[in-house]
Motif scaffolding. Structure first.
Motif, PDB file in Angstrom:
ATOM      1  N   GLU A  99       9.667  -5.485   3.178  1.00  0.00           N
ATOM      2  CA  GLU A  99       8.983  -5.768   4.404  1.00  0.00           C
ATOM      3  C   GLU A  99       9.463  -4.961   5.596  1.00  0.00           C
ATOM      4  O   GLU A  99       8.768  -4.431   6.474  1.00  0.00           O
ATOM      5  CB  GLU A  99       9.270  -7.155   4.682  1.00  0.00           C
ATOM      6  N   ALA A 100      10.924  -4.354   5.483  1.00  0.00           N
ATOM      7  CA  ALA A 100      11.663  -3.589   6.507  1.00  0.00           C
ATOM      8  C   ALA A 100      10.825  -2.405   6.523  1.00  0.00           C
ATOM      9  O   ALA A 100      10.395  -1.634   7.446  1.00  0.00           O
ATOM     10  CB  ALA A 100      12.909  -3.816   6.601  1.00  0.00           C
ATOM     11  N   ILE A 101      10.656  -1.709   5.061  1.00  0.00           N
ATOM     12  CA  ILE A 101      10.113  -0.427   4.901  1.00  0.00           C
ATOM     13  C   ILE A 101       8.943  -0.479   5.536  1.00  0.00           C
ATOM     14  O   ILE A 101       8.449   0.728   6.108  1.00  0.00           O
ATOM     15  CB  ILE A 101      10.316  -0.022   3.466  1.00  0.00           C
ATOM     16  N   HIS A 102       8.138  -1.638   5.179  1.00  0.00           N
ATOM     17  CA  HIS A 102       6.633  -1.612   5.785  1.00  0.00           C
ATOM     18  C   HIS A 102       6.593  -1.514   7.171  1.00  0.00           C
ATOM     19  O   HIS A 102       5.740  -0.733   8.003  1.00  0.00           O
ATOM     20  CB  HIS A 102       6.088  -2.707   4.902  1.00  0.00           C
ATOM     21  N   GLY A 146       0.874  -1.299   0.127  1.00  0.00           N
ATOM     22  CA  GLY A 146       0.058  -0.143   0.003  1.00  0.00           C
ATOM     23  C   GLY A 146       0.772   1.326  -0.084  1.00  0.00           C
ATOM     24  O   GLY A 146       0.143   2.478   0.215  1.00  0.00           O
ATOM     25  N   HIS A 147       2.297   1.122  -0.276  1.00  0.00           N
ATOM     26  CA  HIS A 147       2.706   2.424  -0.577  1.00  0.00           C
ATOM     27  C   HIS A 147       3.249   2.872  -1.648  1.00  0.00           C
ATOM     28  O   HIS A 147       3.262   2.031  -2.672  1.00  0.00           O
ATOM     29  CB  HIS A 147       4.294   2.256   0.346  1.00  0.00           C
ATOM     30  N   SER A 148       3.663   4.119  -1.706  1.00  0.00           N
ATOM     31  CA  SER A 148       3.722   4.683  -3.179  1.00  0.00           C
ATOM     32  C   SER A 148       5.189   4.415  -3.516  1.00  0.00           C
ATOM     33  O   SER A 148       6.187   4.588  -2.515  1.00  0.00           O
ATOM     34  CB  SER A 148       3.642   6.277  -3.233  1.00  0.00           C
ATOM     35  N   ASP A 173       5.118   1.113   9.674  1.00  0.00           N
ATOM     36  CA  ASP A 173       3.975   0.306  10.723  1.00  0.00           C
ATOM     37  C   ASP A 173       4.320   0.792  12.294  1.00  0.00           C
ATOM     38  O   ASP A 173       3.694   0.369  13.012  1.00  0.00           O
ATOM     39  CB  ASP A 173       3.740  -0.860  10.618  1.00  0.00           C
ATOM     40  N   GLY A 174       5.486   1.517  12.603  1.00  0.00           N
ATOM     41  CA  GLY A 174       5.956   1.835  13.605  1.00  0.00           C
ATOM     42  C   GLY A 174       7.161   1.212  14.262  1.00  0.00           C
ATOM     43  O   GLY A 174       7.449   1.562  15.408  1.00  0.00           O
ATOM     44  N   LYS A 175       7.503   0.178  13.627  1.00  0.00           N
ATOM     45  CA  LYS A 175       8.876  -0.498  14.134  1.00  0.00           C
ATOM     46  C   LYS A 175       9.992   0.464  14.249  1.00  0.00           C
ATOM     47  O   LYS A 175      10.241   1.559  13.325  1.00  0.00           O
ATOM     48  CB  LYS A 175       9.238  -1.604  13.166  1.00  0.00           C
ATOM     49  N   ASP A 176      10.753   0.180  15.033  1.00  0.00           N
ATOM     50  CA  ASP A 176      12.242   1.099  15.253  1.00  0.00           C
ATOM     51  C   ASP A 176      12.919   0.975  14.011  1.00  0.00           C
ATOM     52  O   ASP A 176      13.239  -0.052  13.312  1.00  0.00           O
ATOM     53  CB  ASP A 176      12.872   0.775  16.228  1.00  0.00           C
TER      54      ASP A 176
END
Length: 462
Positions: free
Chosen positions: A325-328, A34-36, A332-335
């Motif tokens: 996945e890391a970017i997502h 869902g990201h551009s 999503d709030g992960k450090d």
């Protein structure tokens, strides 16, 4: 969509530099989440690329990125095994992918990269990635120490785009790695490949099992014979650069093919597609860092490993997927630091393990694949699992446990936390604690009598 001129810029969640397997996979997953995302590819697809043989674990990755149906529809050659011929001894054996652990995909594909890479790039675009081909990145843009965007040339004009993250999947160009002086050459592995494609291949001339890669080694190097279409075969000879310098590529290529009678038979009567054999440097390298402020490095932009075990595309796509996945996770709030470290640990574990397998082939077993398969600790079931793509095996997995013990084969100078959890088959694989009553190694590396090859081919389990 018309991009802005040099006075303004378009903002994206992520920018991916490069549309090869790593970049296309990364852009697909970013868009699917869902990201551009803007993907900038310097070439126009389809375009030629070497590296056509794939490991079995790649098919599971196809399923993970929802492209397996498109691969099936593409009519690519299914690869059910590999035959290994040791030229110095005449020992001929077949690695049957049907012997992977229960629940794993027992085959892979040989991929015409021009067709495959375009399918993968189109898949990213169909999912929502904005893809620009013939878009050449000219400059990296920074906001303080953080990488914040790029300037690129497209349709004769200069453009600027900015993003929260930039992913370098630019292959050997390695724009970010070279900018930060992160790339280091691997002096242990400096080979060169001379290769040719042949069309109008006659199936009856191929002494191997349909779809199998023909692998042959001799005292000066090794050769591949990869059926990349039903009537097209890729043939390559890999050797130290010093050997190539002794003559011209055409003479060297012919001489090395003459040392592999089975490959020579497979291309009998076929027509070369190139005017003369092509040359590709297989000099290996790695990046000490895969992440930094605002960026990720994936695929050949991060590492290039000798192609002998066909794992390059698999590792590239997996790292592209994990960067997305890391970017997502960060959105999503992960450090940030935690997400980046997890990504880097997984990728470094994979590449470090893969380098070790390659070192073992060249330096421990002197390019004898059959001897390697039969003599590495634990038996061939674990060798097959490693060859198939499990570079994150558990601590007590015999093959990788042994290879990891060799400190002289450490890849990275900077310490990292090794990952012991396979991202492809976390639960479905052979384990050291399994019963000792496994099928004997001979059934995992089947010996082939060349005198009865026709009967063996007919009886092979496909």
């Amino acid at each position: 969509m018309t991009l802005n001129n040099s006075d303004t810029f378009k903002m994206f969640d992520a920018i991916v530099i490069g549309g090869g397997p790593a970049g296309a996979t990364c852009a697909y997953k970013i868009a699917a989440n869902g990201h551009s995302v803007l993907l900038l590819e310097k070439a126009k697809f389809p375009r030629f690329h070497i590296g056509e043989s794939m490991v079995p674990y790649l098919y599971k990755l196809f399923e993970m990125i929802d492209i397996s149906d498109k691969i099936k529809e593409g009519g690519f050659v299914q690869k059910n095994g590999v035959e290994f011929l040791t030229g110095t001894t005449g020992d001929l054996r077949r690695q049957n992918f049907g012997n992977v652990a229960k629940g794993q995909t027992p085959f892979s594909y040989n991929l015409n990269r021009a067709r495959f890479d375009k399918i993968l790039l189109d898949h990213a675009q169909d999912t929502g990635a904005q893809v620009l081909q013939e878009a050449d990145v000219k400059k990296l843009i920074f906001d303080g120490e953080r990488l914040a965007g790029v300037e690129y040339q497209y349709q004769g004009c200069r453009h600027e785009a900015r993003a929260n993250f930039v992913v370098d999947a630019s292959g050997r160009a390695g724009l970010i790695a070279k900018h930060f002086n992160l790339r280091k050459m691997n002096n242990k592995l400096q080979n060169v490949a001379v290769f040719q494609h042949y069309k109008d291949v006659v199936a009856e001339n191929n002494p191997g099992v349909e779809g199998d890669v023909l692998f042959s080694c001799h005292e000066d190097g090794w050769l591949w014979g990869i059926p990349i279409e039903t009537n097209v075969m890729s043939v390559g000879a890999v050797m130290p650069l010093s050997i190539l310098k002794q003559s011209n590529p055409e003479e060297i290529f012919k001489a090395h093919c003459d040392r592999s009678p089975r490959i020579k038979s497979a291309i009998k009567g076929a027509t070369p597609l190139f005017n003369k054999p092509k040359v590709e440097l297989d000099f290996c390298y790695y990046s000490e860092q895969f992440t930094g402020p605002g960026y990720f490095i994936v695929g050949d932009a991060a590492c290039f490993v000798d192609p002998v075990f066909s794992g390059g595309v698999f590792l590239s796509m997996l790292c592209g997927l994990k960067a997305a996945e890391a970017i997502h996770e960060i959105f999503d709030g992960k450090d940030d630091l935690e997400a980046c470290q997890d990504f880097e640990n997984l990728c470094k574990t994979g590449y470090d393990s893969y380098f070790r397998v390659v070192y073992s082939y060249y330096y421990e077993f002197n390019r004898d694949m059959n001897k390697m398969g039969l003599n590495l600790p634990g038996g061939f079931r674990f060798v097959l699992q490693t060859f198939a793509g499990d570079f994150w095996a558990e601590r007590d997995q015999p093959v990788l446990s042994y290879l990891r013990s060799k400190k002289e084969w450490d890849t990275f100078e900077q310490p990292f936390e090794r990952i012991y959890d396979c991202p492809i088959y976390p639960d479905t694989h052979y384990k050291a604690a399994d019963p000792a009553s496994f099928t004997p190694p001979e059934d995992f590396l089947e010996s082939i009598n060349t005198q009865t090859q026709t009967e063996t081919q007919k009886a092979a389990v496909l």
